[in-house]
Design a protein around this motif. Sequence first.
Motif, PDB file in Angstrom:
ATOM      1  N   ALA A  87       0.835  -1.162   0.000  1.00 26.86           N
ATOM      2  CA  ALA A  87      -0.117  -0.071   0.100  1.00 26.86           C
ATOM      3  C   ALA A  87       0.889   1.080   0.138  1.00 26.86           C
ATOM      4  CB  ALA A  87      -0.992   0.072   1.259  1.00 26.86           C
ATOM      5  N   GLY A  88       1.940   1.096   0.543  1.00 24.57           N
ATOM      6  CA  GLY A  88       3.064   2.465   0.585  1.00 24.57           C
ATOM      7  C   GLY A  88       3.523   2.425  -1.018  1.00 24.57           C
ATOM      8  N   PHE A  89       3.667   1.372  -1.703  1.00 20.69           N
ATOM      9  CA  PHE A  89       4.069   1.492  -2.964  1.00 20.69           C
ATOM     10  C   PHE A  89       2.991   2.466  -3.809  1.00 20.69           C
ATOM     11  CE2 PHE A  89       4.900   0.276  -7.306  1.00 20.69           C
ATOM     12  CZ  PHE A  89       6.404   0.250  -7.296  1.00 20.69           C
ATOM     13  N   ARG A  90       1.799   2.026  -3.304  1.00 21.76           N
ATOM     14  CA  ARG A  90       0.734   2.453  -4.211  1.00 21.76           C
ATOM     15  C   ARG A  90       0.546   3.958  -3.900  1.00 21.76           C
ATOM     16  NH1 ARG A  90      -1.949  -2.647  -3.386  1.00 21.76           N
ATOM     17  NH2 ARG A  90      -2.018  -3.758  -5.422  1.00 21.76           N
ATOM     18  N   LEU A  91       0.680   4.391  -2.616  1.00 10.95           N
ATOM     19  CA  LEU A  91       0.505   5.572  -2.119  1.00 10.95           C
ATOM     20  C   LEU A  91       1.530   6.568  -2.721  1.00 10.95           C
ATOM     21  CD1 LEU A  91       0.347   6.719   1.430  1.00 10.95           C
ATOM     22  CD2 LEU A  91       2.074   7.910   0.061  1.00 10.95           C
ATOM     23  N   LEU A  92       2.708   6.165  -2.770  1.00 14.55           N
ATOM     24  CA  LEU A  92       3.860   6.917  -3.454  1.00 14.55           C
ATOM     25  C   LEU A  92       3.489   7.046  -5.106  1.00 14.55           C
ATOM     26  CD1 LEU A  92       7.273   5.291  -2.172  1.00 14.55           C
ATOM     27  CD2 LEU A  92       6.646   7.801  -2.104  1.00 14.55           C
ATOM     28  N   GLN A  93       2.919   6.016  -5.750  1.00 18.52           N
ATOM     29  CA  GLN A  93       2.687   6.199  -7.221  1.00 18.52           C
ATOM     30  C   GLN A  93       1.418   7.219  -7.305  1.00 18.52           C
ATOM     31  OE1 GLN A  93       1.570   1.889  -7.817  1.00 18.52           O
ATOM     32  NE2 GLN A  93       3.036   2.012  -9.795  1.00 18.52           N
ATOM     33  N   SER A  94       0.650   7.403  -6.318  1.00 15.40           N
ATOM     34  CA  SER A  94      -0.343   8.320  -6.332  1.00 15.40           C
ATOM     35  C   SER A  94      -0.330   9.785  -6.041  1.00 15.40           C
ATOM     36  CB  SER A  94      -1.508   8.317  -5.312  1.00 15.40           C
ATOM     37  OG  SER A  94      -1.160   8.414  -4.110  1.00 15.40           O
ATOM     38  N   LEU A  95       1.148  10.002  -5.610  1.00 14.94           N
ATOM     39  CA  LEU A  95       1.358  11.419  -5.469  1.00 14.94           C
ATOM     40  C   LEU A  95       1.733  12.227  -6.578  1.00 14.94           C
ATOM     41  CD1 LEU A  95       3.670  10.830  -2.221  1.00 14.94           C
ATOM     42  CD2 LEU A  95       1.333  11.811  -2.370  1.00 14.94           C
ATOM     43  N   PRO A  96       1.208  13.417  -6.685  1.00 12.78           N
ATOM     44  CA  PRO A  96       1.525  14.324  -7.947  1.00 12.78           C
ATOM     45  C   PRO A  96       3.042  14.453  -8.081  1.00 12.78           C
ATOM     46  CG  PRO A  96      -0.021  15.348  -6.677  1.00 12.78           C
ATOM     47  CD  PRO A  96       0.589  14.327  -5.806  1.00 12.78           C
ATOM     48  N   GLY A  97       3.521  14.413  -9.268  1.00 14.86           N
ATOM     49  CA  GLY A  97       4.915  14.328  -9.693  1.00 14.86           C
ATOM     50  C   GLY A  97       5.887  13.336  -9.186  1.00 14.86           C
ATOM     51  N   VAL A  98       5.281  12.352  -8.841  1.00 15.73           N
ATOM     52  CA  VAL A  98       6.203  10.994  -8.542  1.00 15.73           C
ATOM     53  C   VAL A  98       6.069  10.241  -9.910  1.00 15.73           C
ATOM     54  CG1 VAL A  98       6.589   8.830  -7.384  1.00 15.73           C
ATOM     55  CG2 VAL A  98       6.127  11.018  -5.985  1.00 15.73           C
ATOM     56  N   GLU A  99       7.102   9.987 -10.667  1.00 13.64           N
ATOM     57  CA  GLU A  99       7.194   9.375 -11.881  1.00 13.64           C
ATOM     58  C   GLU A  99       7.276   7.868 -11.684  1.00 13.64           C
ATOM     59  OE1 GLU A  99      10.056  11.704 -14.149  1.00 13.64           O
ATOM     60  OE2 GLU A  99       8.784  13.456 -14.190  1.00 13.64           O
ATOM     61  N   ARG A 100       8.341   7.368 -10.836  1.00 17.21           N
ATOM     62  CA  ARG A 100       8.589   5.950 -10.669  1.00 17.21           C
ATOM     63  C   ARG A 100       8.987   5.611  -9.206  1.00 17.21           C
ATOM     64  NH1 ARG A 100      14.232   4.589 -13.567  1.00 17.21           N
ATOM     65  NH2 ARG A 100      15.604   6.061 -12.490  1.00 17.21           N
ATOM     66  N   VAL A 101       9.051   4.303  -8.730  1.00 19.81           N
ATOM     67  CA  VAL A 101       9.100   4.164  -7.458  1.00 19.81           C
ATOM     68  C   VAL A 101      10.176   3.259  -7.307  1.00 19.81           C
ATOM     69  CG1 VAL A 101       8.093   3.389  -5.412  1.00 19.81           C
ATOM     70  CG2 VAL A 101       6.614   4.889  -6.940  1.00 19.81           C
ATOM     71  N   HIS A 102      11.216   3.320  -6.503  1.00 30.67           N
ATOM     72  CA  HIS A 102      12.583   2.545  -6.032  1.00 30.67           C
ATOM     73  C   HIS A 102      11.778   1.954  -4.736  1.00 30.67           C
ATOM     74  CE1 HIS A 102      14.988   4.221  -9.059  1.00 30.67           C
ATOM     75  NE2 HIS A 102      14.375   5.557  -8.971  1.00 30.67           N
ATOM     76  N   VAL A 103      12.289   0.896  -4.555  1.00 35.41           N
ATOM     77  CA  VAL A 103      12.256   0.182  -3.145  1.00 35.41           C
ATOM     78  C   VAL A 103      13.493  -0.070  -2.516  1.00 35.41           C
ATOM     79  CG1 VAL A 103      10.931  -1.682  -1.965  1.00 35.41           C
ATOM     80  CG2 VAL A 103      10.176  -0.772  -4.169  1.00 35.41           C
ATOM     81  N   PHE A 104      13.534   0.265  -1.161  1.00 36.94           N
ATOM     82  CA  PHE A 104      14.623  -0.011  -0.151  1.00 36.94           C
ATOM     83  C   PHE A 104      14.268  -0.652   0.930  1.00 36.94           C
ATOM     84  CE2 PHE A 104      17.254   1.319   3.463  1.00 36.94           C
ATOM     85  CZ  PHE A 104      18.536   1.000   2.995  1.00 36.94           C
ATOM     86  N   GLY A 105      15.095  -1.682   1.441  1.00 33.76           N
ATOM     87  CA  GLY A 105      14.955  -2.617   2.371  1.00 33.76           C
ATOM     88  C   GLY A 105      16.246  -2.594   3.433  1.00 33.76           C
ATOM     89  N   PHE A 106      16.061  -2.251   4.824  1.00 36.68           N
ATOM     90  CA  PHE A 106      17.165  -2.599   5.611  1.00 36.68           C
ATOM     91  C   PHE A 106      16.935  -3.776   6.886  1.00 36.68           C
ATOM     92  CE2 PHE A 106      19.237  -1.770   9.653  1.00 36.68           C
ATOM     93  CZ  PHE A 106      20.764  -2.105   9.178  1.00 36.68           C
ATOM     94  N   SER A 107      17.838  -4.722   6.698  1.00 35.62           N
ATOM     95  CA  SER A 107      17.572  -5.893   7.625  1.00 35.62           C
ATOM     96  C   SER A 107      16.454  -6.671   7.302  1.00 35.62           C
ATOM     97  CB  SER A 107      17.687  -5.252   8.975  1.00 35.62           C
ATOM     98  OG  SER A 107      17.771  -6.255  10.040  1.00 35.62           O
ATOM     99  N   ARG A 108      15.260  -6.537   8.183  1.00 35.62           N
ATOM    100  CA  ARG A 108      13.939  -7.360   7.980  1.00 35.62           C
ATOM    101  C   ARG A 108      13.531  -6.881   6.954  1.00 35.62           C
ATOM    102  NH1 ARG A 108       8.024  -7.351   8.679  1.00 35.62           N
ATOM    103  NH2 ARG A 108       8.164  -6.197  10.581  1.00 35.62           N
ATOM    104  N   GLY A 109      13.616  -5.336   6.643  1.00 38.13           N
ATOM    105  CA  GLY A 109      13.055  -4.937   5.361  1.00 38.13           C
ATOM    106  C   GLY A 109      13.437  -5.384   4.166  1.00 38.13           C
ATOM    107  N   GLY A 110      14.620  -6.022   4.072  1.00 38.08           N
ATOM    108  CA  GLY A 110      15.120  -6.542   2.778  1.00 38.08           C
ATOM    109  C   GLY A 110      14.263  -7.681   2.063  1.00 38.08           C
TER     110      GLY A 110
END
Length: 261
Positions: free
Chosen positions: A105-128
């Motif tokens: 849902a966070g990915f979709r949230l970023l996609q919905s923001l005006p001016g955001v053209e594409r989305v990268h994903v970063f994960g640290f530790s368990r976030g990997g």
Amino acid sequence: MANDGLIISADPYPSPNPKVKLDMVRYFAGGLRVKGLLARPTDGSGTEGFLYLRGGIKNVGKVRPARIAQFASEGFTVFAPFYRGNQGGEGNEDFGGKDRDDAFAGFRLLQSLPGVERVHVFGFSRGGLMALLTGIQFPETASVVTWGGVTDLFLTYVERKDLRRMMKRVIGGSPKKVPNRYKFRTPLYELENLKAPVLLIHGRNDRNVSVEHSYRIEKRLKDLKKPVESWYFDEYTHYFPPVVNRKVVSDLTNWMKSQPQ
């Protein structure tokens, strides 16, 4: 769910950097109202979205405003989910289970923001593992970066005796008892569906998440002829010295920006 990623509220949050605007956001994820931190450069840059997926669980590895602002100051619009059940959000996080919906849902949230053209994903530790699962879920992901990232939950159970009690409680048993639940949380088995280029960053002296996690994902991606790059650091652990950390942040964000549209 249809409203996943929809922002319910956004309240200004004190920023440690005058060039970065922070908002505490409440948003929908998997039918729950969960929270996260949104950071945007004040100069109007930030056409590149950056989904920051934290490590740890509960109060261990909490999202730090200074870290989010650091990535935003590199010219990204950054969103960092707290994961369900944290800092006033509904539900309970379950270590890569249903709480992956908070990342999706966070990915979709970023996609919905005006001016955001594409989305990268970063994960640290368990976030990997969350980052890789998100990249698998969204073929349009611009790139995936893991830093000291978990990629195999079976391996985490073997290596981290201190986490076994928590893992059995949160996941519902040991790998022997509920192997499918561990497999579900292990992106290693779904990499055929990953389209995005991957960058792996790992200290070879990491005792929290062994470098074997990155070795396994690198080998699998190479076997599948998927684009993968790895930056291994012989002398470092799970945490890099501040001066090195800043350099790696600069390098990895430049790597992200260099990925073809």
